[in-house]
Design a protein around this motif. Structure first.
Motif, PDB file in Angstrom:
ATOM      1  N   CYS A   1      30.696  32.961   7.769  1.00  0.00           N
ATOM      2  CA  CYS A   1      29.750  32.208   8.600  1.00  0.00           C
ATOM      3  C   CYS A   1      28.774  31.446   7.710  1.00  0.00           C
ATOM      4  CB  CYS A   1      28.987  33.154   9.515  1.00  0.00           C
ATOM      5  SG  CYS A   1      29.987  33.942  10.789  1.00  0.00           S
ATOM      6  N   THR A   2      28.413  30.249   8.113  1.00  0.00           N
ATOM      7  CA  THR A   2      27.531  29.397   7.324  1.00  0.00           C
ATOM      8  C   THR A   2      26.615  28.616   8.255  1.00  0.00           C
ATOM      9  OG1 THR A   2      29.265  29.120   5.647  1.00  0.00           O
ATOM     10  CG2 THR A   2      27.436  27.554   5.599  1.00  0.00           C
ATOM     11  N   VAL A   3      25.294  28.718   8.036  1.00  0.00           N
ATOM     12  CA  VAL A   3      24.337  27.920   8.782  1.00  0.00           C
ATOM     13  C   VAL A   3      24.259  26.538   8.137  1.00  0.00           C
ATOM     14  CG1 VAL A   3      21.925  27.697   9.536  1.00  0.00           C
ATOM     15  CG2 VAL A   3      23.013  29.950   9.452  1.00  0.00           C
ATOM     16  N   VAL A   4      24.276  25.498   8.953  1.00  0.00           N
ATOM     17  CA  VAL A   4      24.287  24.136   8.417  1.00  0.00           C
ATOM     18  C   VAL A   4      23.255  23.254   9.113  1.00  0.00           C
ATOM     19  CG1 VAL A   4      26.715  24.197   7.698  1.00  0.00           C
ATOM     20  CG2 VAL A   4      26.106  23.414  10.011  1.00  0.00           C
ATOM     21  N   GLU A   5      22.829  22.221   8.385  1.00  0.00           N
ATOM     22  CA  GLU A   5      21.986  21.183   8.947  1.00  0.00           C
ATOM     23  C   GLU A   5      22.819  20.356   9.918  1.00  0.00           C
ATOM     24  OE1 GLU A   5      18.704  20.069   9.740  1.00  0.00           O
ATOM     25  OE2 GLU A   5      18.431  20.666   7.648  1.00  0.00           O
ATOM     26  N   VAL A   6      22.183  19.819  10.944  1.00  0.00           N
ATOM     27  CA  VAL A   6      22.871  18.985  11.927  1.00  0.00           C
ATOM     28  C   VAL A   6      22.215  17.611  11.921  1.00  0.00           C
ATOM     29  CG1 VAL A   6      23.448  18.700  14.371  1.00  0.00           C
ATOM     30  CG2 VAL A   6      23.507  20.976  13.327  1.00  0.00           C
ATOM     31  N   SER A   7      22.988  16.600  11.615  1.00  0.00           N
ATOM     32  CA  SER A   7      22.448  15.245  11.522  1.00  0.00           C
ATOM     33  C   SER A   7      22.142  14.686  12.902  1.00  0.00           C
ATOM     34  CB  SER A   7      23.456  14.334  10.822  1.00  0.00           C
ATOM     35  OG  SER A   7      24.588  14.127  11.660  1.00  0.00           O
ATOM     36  N   PRO A   8      21.263  13.680  12.995  1.00  0.00           N
ATOM     37  CA  PRO A   8      21.005  13.038  14.289  1.00  0.00           C
ATOM     38  C   PRO A   8      22.271  12.486  14.943  1.00  0.00           C
ATOM     39  CG  PRO A   8      19.309  12.428  12.712  1.00  0.00           C
ATOM     40  CD  PRO A   8      20.353  13.177  11.939  1.00  0.00           C
ATOM     41  N   LEU A   9      23.164  11.915  14.131  1.00  0.00           N
ATOM     42  CA  LEU A   9      24.409  11.398  14.684  1.00  0.00           C
ATOM     43  C   LEU A   9      25.243  12.524  15.279  1.00  0.00           C
ATOM     44  CD1 LEU A   9      26.581   9.295  15.221  1.00  0.00           C
ATOM     45  CD2 LEU A   9      27.317   9.535  12.825  1.00  0.00           C
ATOM     46  N   LEU A  10      25.325  13.657  14.576  1.00  0.00           N
ATOM     47  CA  LEU A  10      26.114  14.784  15.079  1.00  0.00           C
ATOM     48  C   LEU A  10      25.528  15.311  16.388  1.00  0.00           C
ATOM     49  CD1 LEU A  10      28.383  16.771  14.836  1.00  0.00           C
ATOM     50  CD2 LEU A  10      27.075  18.037  13.110  1.00  0.00           C
ATOM     51  N   ARG A  11      24.207  15.352  16.506  1.00  0.00           N
ATOM     52  CA  ARG A  11      23.585  15.799  17.758  1.00  0.00           C
ATOM     53  C   ARG A  11      24.001  14.892  18.927  1.00  0.00           C
ATOM     54  NH1 ARG A  11      18.580  15.949  14.592  1.00  0.00           N
ATOM     55  NH2 ARG A  11      18.388  18.045  13.714  1.00  0.00           N
ATOM     56  N   GLU A  12      23.988  13.591  18.688  1.00  0.00           N
ATOM     57  CA  GLU A  12      24.360  12.656  19.748  1.00  0.00           C
ATOM     58  C   GLU A  12      25.834  12.788  20.111  1.00  0.00           C
ATOM     59  OE1 GLU A  12      22.250  10.879  21.501  1.00  0.00           O
ATOM     60  OE2 GLU A  12      20.636  11.745  20.292  1.00  0.00           O
ATOM     61  N   LEU A  13      26.678  12.973  19.107  1.00  0.00           N
ATOM     62  CA  LEU A  13      28.106  13.141  19.373  1.00  0.00           C
ATOM     63  C   LEU A  13      28.367  14.406  20.192  1.00  0.00           C
ATOM     64  CD1 LEU A  13      29.529  12.210  15.859  1.00  0.00           C
ATOM     65  CD2 LEU A  13      29.830  10.877  17.964  1.00  0.00           C
ATOM     66  N   LEU A  14      27.653  15.489  19.878  1.00  0.00           N
ATOM     67  CA  LEU A  14      27.812  16.735  20.626  1.00  0.00           C
ATOM     68  C   LEU A  14      27.393  16.555  22.084  1.00  0.00           C
ATOM     69  CD1 LEU A  14      26.397  19.165  17.931  1.00  0.00           C
ATOM     70  CD2 LEU A  14      28.739  19.203  18.811  1.00  0.00           C
ATOM     71  N   ALA A  15      26.286  15.843  22.294  1.00  0.00           N
ATOM     72  CA  ALA A  15      25.807  15.609  23.653  1.00  0.00           C
ATOM     73  C   ALA A  15      26.841  14.834  24.465  1.00  0.00           C
ATOM     74  CB  ALA A  15      24.480  14.864  23.623  1.00  0.00           C
ATOM     75  N   VAL A  16      27.509  13.909  23.813  1.00  0.00           N
ATOM     76  CA  VAL A  16      28.552  13.134  24.490  1.00  0.00           C
ATOM     77  C   VAL A  16      29.784  14.000  24.747  1.00  0.00           C
ATOM     78  CG1 VAL A  16      30.190  11.236  24.195  1.00  0.00           C
ATOM     79  CG2 VAL A  16      27.775  10.900  23.614  1.00  0.00           C
ATOM     80  N   ALA A  17      30.196  14.754  23.738  1.00  0.00           N
ATOM     81  CA  ALA A  17      31.464  15.479  23.798  1.00  0.00           C
ATOM     82  C   ALA A  17      31.485  16.557  24.873  1.00  0.00           C
ATOM     83  CB  ALA A  17      31.780  16.091  22.431  1.00  0.00           C
ATOM     84  N   VAL A  18      30.346  17.209  25.138  1.00  0.00           N
ATOM     85  CA  VAL A  18      30.371  18.269  26.153  1.00  0.00           C
ATOM     86  C   VAL A  18      30.559  17.700  27.560  1.00  0.00           C
ATOM     87  CG1 VAL A  18      29.049  19.927  24.793  1.00  0.00           C
ATOM     88  CG2 VAL A  18      27.839  18.330  26.309  1.00  0.00           C
ATOM     89  N   GLY A  19      30.555  16.405  27.685  1.00  0.00           N
ATOM     90  CA  GLY A  19      30.885  15.779  28.962  1.00  0.00           C
ATOM     91  C   GLY A  19      32.371  15.531  29.146  1.00  0.00           C
ATOM     92  N   PHE A  20      33.190  15.809  28.120  1.00  0.00           N
ATOM     93  CA  PHE A  20      34.637  15.589  28.214  1.00  0.00           C
ATOM     94  C   PHE A  20      35.297  16.675  29.062  1.00  0.00           C
ATOM     95  CE2 PHE A  20      34.896  13.520  23.686  1.00  0.00           C
ATOM     96  CZ  PHE A  20      34.112  12.477  24.131  1.00  0.00           C
ATOM     97  N   GLU A  21      36.407  16.336  29.690  1.00  0.00           N
ATOM     98  CA  GLU A  21      37.280  17.339  30.294  1.00  0.00           C
ATOM     99  C   GLU A  21      38.102  18.007  29.194  1.00  0.00           C
ATOM    100  OE1 GLU A  21      37.200  18.230  33.424  1.00  0.00           O
ATOM    101  OE2 GLU A  21      35.666  16.719  33.874  1.00  0.00           O
TER     102      GLU A  21
END
Length: 265
Positions: free
Chosen positions: A98-118
């Protein structure tokens, strides 16, 4: 997908499955493992991830990479997650622990979009491109030092888990040695071999990790006193030296009063 159990979609033929989940405060996701690798991002709150070999504290807006097949549990402290479950052969570069990592602003936006996928989102076009870009962004994330290694031996691991549940600046090597039926010298020698740190250094780091969830509801001054530091300045210096960022960065409610306990495992 939101609040969908992984078991319902795990066999869908997609390398990346995005799922967003909202957890009640203090929820314990008990021991389990996934066939897929997991990117676990807390959009809010703090997560504490435990395995047989260590513990990882995940500050707000950071993530932890969990290897496929790793048995773990997670304490969710005011958390809304954005998880990606990834086929192992799609990420041969995934870390072995297991590894804790920094999350970039771009990655945050991509995640917000992706959880809307089927679950069976289109692999071509925009949705497939987002899934591919997510893996590129995760691979570029900088690892963060919010973890502690646990001893392999059962007697020392019990000492450590008890301390994680209730960090106390007054605990000494002599007290631990007595509980383990060892001399202080033997305790220190075994502890260094199994964790890479002395017992005192390990306990100091454990107290600093305990500060991360406390800072959600308390000021830096309150947390420093609760964890036994001589002053807020001493606490801030130790925290910054260990984690590379000041505790004030995680103090979401600087004027908050007392309440609750140190979340342990």
């Amino acid at each position: 997908m939101r609040n969908v159990p992984l078991a319902e979609v795990d066999r869908v033929e997609r390398a990346v499955l995005p799922i967003g989940t909202d957890y009640p405060p203090g929820h314990l996701l008990d021991w389990h493992e996934h066939r897929r690798a997991q990117f676990l991002y807390g959009a809010t709150g703090v997560m504490v991830v435990d395995t047989a070999h260590g513990t990882w504290t995940v500050p707000p807006e950071r993530a932890v990479l969990v290897p496929a097949g790793t048995r773990h549990r997670v304490r969710m402290l005011g958390v809304s997650t954005r998880s990606l479950y990834v086929e192992p052969d799609a990420v041969p570069w995934w870390p072995a622990t297991c590894t804790v990592v920094e999350v970039s602003p771009l990655l945050r936006e991509l995640l917000a979009v992706a959880v809307g996928f089927e679950a069976d989102y289109s692999r071509s076009g925009r949705e497939g491109a987002v899934a591919t870009l997510l893996l590129h962004e995760i691979g570029a994330g900088a690892p963060l030092p919010f973890h502690l290694r646990l001893p392999d031996s059962a007697d020392l691991a019990r000492l450590c888990r008890a301390y994680l549940a209730a960090p106390d600046a007054g605990v000494t090597n002599a007290a631990w040695a007595a509980r383990a039926a060892l001399s202080e010298r033997a305790l220190t020698r075994r502890f260094r071999i199994e964790t890479g740190d002395s017992p005192a250094v390990w306990r100091g780091r454990a107290r600093l990790l305990a500060a991360v969830p406390l800072l959600r509801t308390r000021s830096v001054t309150e947390v420093s006193g609760r964890l036994g530091y001589a002053s807020p300045a001493a606490f801030t210096a130790a925290f910054t030296r260990t984690f590379g960022t000041p505790p004030s960065r995680f103090a979401t409610r600087p004027g908050a009063g007392e309440g609750g306990r140190v979340p342990g495992l």
